[in-house]
Design a protein around this motif. Structure first.
Motif, PDB file in Angstrom:
ATOM      1  N   ILE A  10      38.148  45.198  35.754  1.00 20.99           N
ATOM      2  CA  ILE A  10      39.639  44.385  35.129  1.00 20.99           C
ATOM      3  C   ILE A  10      39.801  43.254  35.935  1.00 20.99           C
ATOM      4  O   ILE A  10      39.660  43.199  37.270  1.00 20.99           O
ATOM      5  N   THR A  11      39.820  42.023  35.372  1.00 25.78           N
ATOM      6  CA  THR A  11      40.206  40.838  36.084  1.00 25.78           C
ATOM      7  C   THR A  11      41.563  40.252  35.517  1.00 25.78           C
ATOM      8  O   THR A  11      42.200  40.913  35.197  1.00 25.78           O
ATOM      9  N   GLY A  12      41.775  39.006  35.930  1.00 26.10           N
ATOM     10  CA  GLY A  12      43.179  38.273  35.654  1.00 26.10           C
ATOM     11  C   GLY A  12      43.331  37.993  34.223  1.00 26.10           C
ATOM     12  O   GLY A  12      44.209  37.571  33.983  1.00 26.10           O
ATOM     13  N   LEU A  49      42.107  32.275  37.123  1.00 26.98           N
ATOM     14  CA  LEU A  49      43.293  32.402  37.823  1.00 26.98           C
ATOM     15  C   LEU A  49      44.272  33.068  37.064  1.00 26.98           C
ATOM     16  O   LEU A  49      44.765  32.875  35.880  1.00 26.98           O
ATOM     17  N   PRO A  50      44.773  34.116  37.666  1.00 30.07           N
ATOM     18  CA  PRO A  50      46.147  34.867  37.023  1.00 30.07           C
ATOM     19  C   PRO A  50      47.100  34.060  36.646  1.00 30.07           C
ATOM     20  O   PRO A  50      47.818  33.382  37.542  1.00 30.07           O
ATOM     21  N   ARG A  51      47.499  34.091  35.328  1.00 32.11           N
ATOM     22  CA  ARG A  51      48.382  33.033  34.652  1.00 32.11           C
ATOM     23  C   ARG A  51      49.973  33.517  35.278  1.00 32.11           C
ATOM     24  O   ARG A  51      50.872  32.720  35.289  1.00 32.11           O
ATOM     25  N   SER A  52      49.943  34.845  35.677  1.00 30.57           N
ATOM     26  CA  SER A  52      51.245  35.340  36.238  1.00 30.57           C
ATOM     27  C   SER A  52      51.548  35.025  37.704  1.00 30.57           C
ATOM     28  O   SER A  52      52.658  35.378  38.238  1.00 30.57           O
ATOM     29  N   LEU A  53      50.420  34.682  37.914  1.00 35.21           N
ATOM     30  CA  LEU A  53      50.514  33.977  39.682  1.00 35.21           C
ATOM     31  C   LEU A  53      51.781  33.301  39.876  1.00 35.21           C
ATOM     32  O   LEU A  53      51.723  32.297  39.359  1.00 35.21           O
ATOM     33  N   GLY A  98      44.199  25.151  41.461  1.00 32.93           N
ATOM     34  CA  GLY A  98      44.166  25.386  40.124  1.00 32.93           C
ATOM     35  C   GLY A  98      42.801  26.302  39.954  1.00 32.93           C
ATOM     36  O   GLY A  98      42.702  26.711  38.827  1.00 32.93           O
ATOM     37  N   HIS A  99      42.207  26.612  41.127  1.00 31.62           N
ATOM     38  CA  HIS A  99      41.002  27.634  40.752  1.00 31.62           C
ATOM     39  C   HIS A  99      41.659  29.069  41.317  1.00 31.62           C
ATOM     40  O   HIS A  99      42.423  29.244  42.298  1.00 31.62           O
ATOM     41  N   ASN A 100      40.926  30.041  40.850  1.00 35.25           N
ATOM     42  CA  ASN A 100      40.952  31.482  41.259  1.00 35.25           C
ATOM     43  C   ASN A 100      40.384  31.594  42.708  1.00 35.25           C
ATOM     44  O   ASN A 100      39.196  30.899  43.174  1.00 35.25           O
ATOM     45  N   GLU A 101      40.792  32.647  43.354  1.00 33.12           N
ATOM     46  CA  GLU A 101      40.088  33.029  44.726  1.00 33.12           C
ATOM     47  C   GLU A 101      40.328  34.625  44.920  1.00 33.12           C
ATOM     48  O   GLU A 101      41.331  35.252  44.453  1.00 33.12           O
ATOM     49  N   PRO A 102      39.580  35.226  45.858  1.00 33.36           N
ATOM     50  CA  PRO A 102      39.687  36.584  45.904  1.00 33.36           C
ATOM     51  C   PRO A 102      41.167  36.964  46.634  1.00 33.36           C
ATOM     52  O   PRO A 102      41.518  38.154  46.089  1.00 33.36           O
ATOM     53  N   ALA A 103      41.725  36.244  47.142  1.00 34.42           N
ATOM     54  CA  ALA A 103      43.187  36.636  47.792  1.00 34.42           C
ATOM     55  C   ALA A 103      43.904  36.909  46.640  1.00 34.42           C
ATOM     56  O   ALA A 103      44.954  37.560  46.655  1.00 34.42           O
ATOM     57  N   PHE A 104      43.794  36.185  45.396  1.00 29.54           N
ATOM     58  CA  PHE A 104      44.935  36.711  44.362  1.00 29.54           C
ATOM     59  C   PHE A 104      44.434  37.627  43.644  1.00 29.54           C
ATOM     60  O   PHE A 104      45.152  38.068  42.494  1.00 29.54           O
ATOM     61  N   LEU A 105      43.451  38.600  43.964  1.00 31.33           N
ATOM     62  CA  LEU A 105      43.027  39.888  43.516  1.00 31.33           C
ATOM     63  C   LEU A 105      44.534  40.694  43.546  1.00 31.33           C
ATOM     64  O   LEU A 105      44.600  41.692  42.573  1.00 31.33           O
ATOM     65  N   THR A 106      45.594  40.538  44.357  1.00 25.38           N
ATOM     66  CA  THR A 106      46.621  41.539  44.657  1.00 25.38           C
ATOM     67  C   THR A 106      47.492  41.291  43.200  1.00 25.38           C
ATOM     68  O   THR A 106      48.335  42.090  43.005  1.00 25.38           O
ATOM     69  N   GLU A 107      47.549  40.195  42.746  1.00 24.34           N
ATOM     70  CA  GLU A 107      48.045  39.855  41.348  1.00 24.34           C
ATOM     71  C   GLU A 107      47.547  40.743  40.268  1.00 24.34           C
ATOM     72  O   GLU A 107      48.116  41.163  39.306  1.00 24.34           O
ATOM     73  N   VAL A 108      46.085  40.710  40.190  1.00 21.44           N
ATOM     74  CA  VAL A 108      45.651  41.664  39.140  1.00 21.44           C
ATOM     75  C   VAL A 108      45.877  43.184  39.678  1.00 21.44           C
ATOM     76  O   VAL A 108      46.112  43.879  38.439  1.00 21.44           O
ATOM     77  N   LEU A 109      45.734  43.628  40.977  1.00 22.76           N
ATOM     78  CA  LEU A 109      46.337  44.924  41.263  1.00 22.76           C
ATOM     79  C   LEU A 109      47.759  45.127  40.803  1.00 22.76           C
ATOM     80  O   LEU A 109      48.126  46.250  40.192  1.00 22.76           O
ATOM     81  N   ARG A 110      48.754  44.090  40.884  1.00 21.21           N
ATOM     82  CA  ARG A 110      50.004  44.254  40.467  1.00 21.21           C
ATOM     83  C   ARG A 110      50.195  44.543  38.903  1.00 21.21           C
ATOM     84  O   ARG A 110      50.970  45.526  38.772  1.00 21.21           O
TER      85      ARG A 110
END
Length: 268
Positions: free
Chosen positions: A179-181, A214-218, A225-237
């Motif tokens: 599961i991704t963003g 890139l998670p739109r809820s971030l 404007g691009h996604n990166e692994p640090a933003f996996l926390t938003e997918v987790l949330r």
């Protein structure tokens, strides 16, 4: 809390420009291990090289090697030989990204199926798990994978975006789900809110698919404007919210699942 990003396109130019800082941000966010995606033979070699050069410990960066369905027209008699060599490398932990894409059809469907079948056969021979791509092709993908399933150690449908029929078909075949963003996208991903509840523990993994999705809820959104692994926390949330789990609980079982699937070492 540890997270594993099972799908990141680290060799993409938008990420490669400042890759060490990107990895530092990922580590600070709790993303302790990353699996770099190979989408064709050249990119698979680059992913392996990046994992070797950027991770002297040998514990944090790994890769996949395969030919994406968009690239299936390039699959030829020598591709299997080249891929076999790559899959012999210690850091290469899965065959893929391979699969079917009947949405864009960048390669003719018969060639997509041929490339997939030959990569599945190689995965079965070598005992490697498979990193699968699917768009608008779940029934055909299931039919092909079913012929190999008993000989494959495991397979994950990465970046799952499909409907209930596809999810249940994959789960019935004992496949894993990434599961991704996409689940964070209020325009097209809300159907996943209910579906993620149906994915059993031990079959669910998380991924950024950076620099895409890139998670739109971030909040706040990065200026680049691009996604990166640090933003996996938003997918987790987001996934934890819709599964009714705490973020710590979800991180624990998805990380354990990814570590077992890819055969990754434990890290501190």
């Amino acid at each position: 809390m540890q997270l594993i990003d099972i799908g990141v396109n680290l060799t993409h130019p938008s990420l490669a420009r400042d890759v060490r800082a990107l990895l530092d941000r990922a580590h600070a966010a709790g993303v302790c291990q990353l699996v770099l995606t190979g989408t064709n033979l050249e990119e698979s070699e680059k992913a392996l090289l990046a994992a070797e050069q950027l991770d002297e410990s040998g514990l944090r960066l790994f890769s996949t090697a395969g030919v994406h369905p968009h690239e299936a027209s390039d699959w030829n008699s020598d591709s299997e030989r080249q891929l076999r060599v790559l899959l012999g490398e210690t850091r290469v932990r899965a065959v893929g990204e391979c699969g079917l894409d009947f949405n864009r059809d960048f390669s003719p469907r018969p060639l997509q199926e041929k490339a997939l079948e030959e990569q599945l056969a190689l995965a079965a021979e070598l005992g490697k798990p498979v990193f699968l791509h699917e768009r608008d092709a779940d029934e055909r993908l299931l039919a092909i994978v079913r012929e190999f399933r008993d000989r494959l150690p495991a397979a994950v449908v990465h970046c799952f975006t499909g409907e209930k029929r596809a999810l249940y078909g994959y789960l019935d075949l004992d496949l894993h789900i990434g599961i991704t963003g996409w689940i964070c996208d209020e325009r097209r991903g809300t159907h996943l809110h209910d579906l993620v509840r149906d994915i059993p523990r031990g079959r669910l993994m998380l991924e950024s698919d950076a620099p895409y999705l890139l998670p739109r809820s971030l909040r706040p959104k990065p200026k680049h404007g691009h996604n990166e692994p640090a933003f996996l926390t938003e997918v987790l949330r987001e996934v934890a919210l819709h599964r009714g789990e705490s973020q710590e609980e979800l991180a624990r079982h998805t990380t354990a699942c990814a570590r077992a699937f890819f055969g990754l070492p434990a890290v501190d």
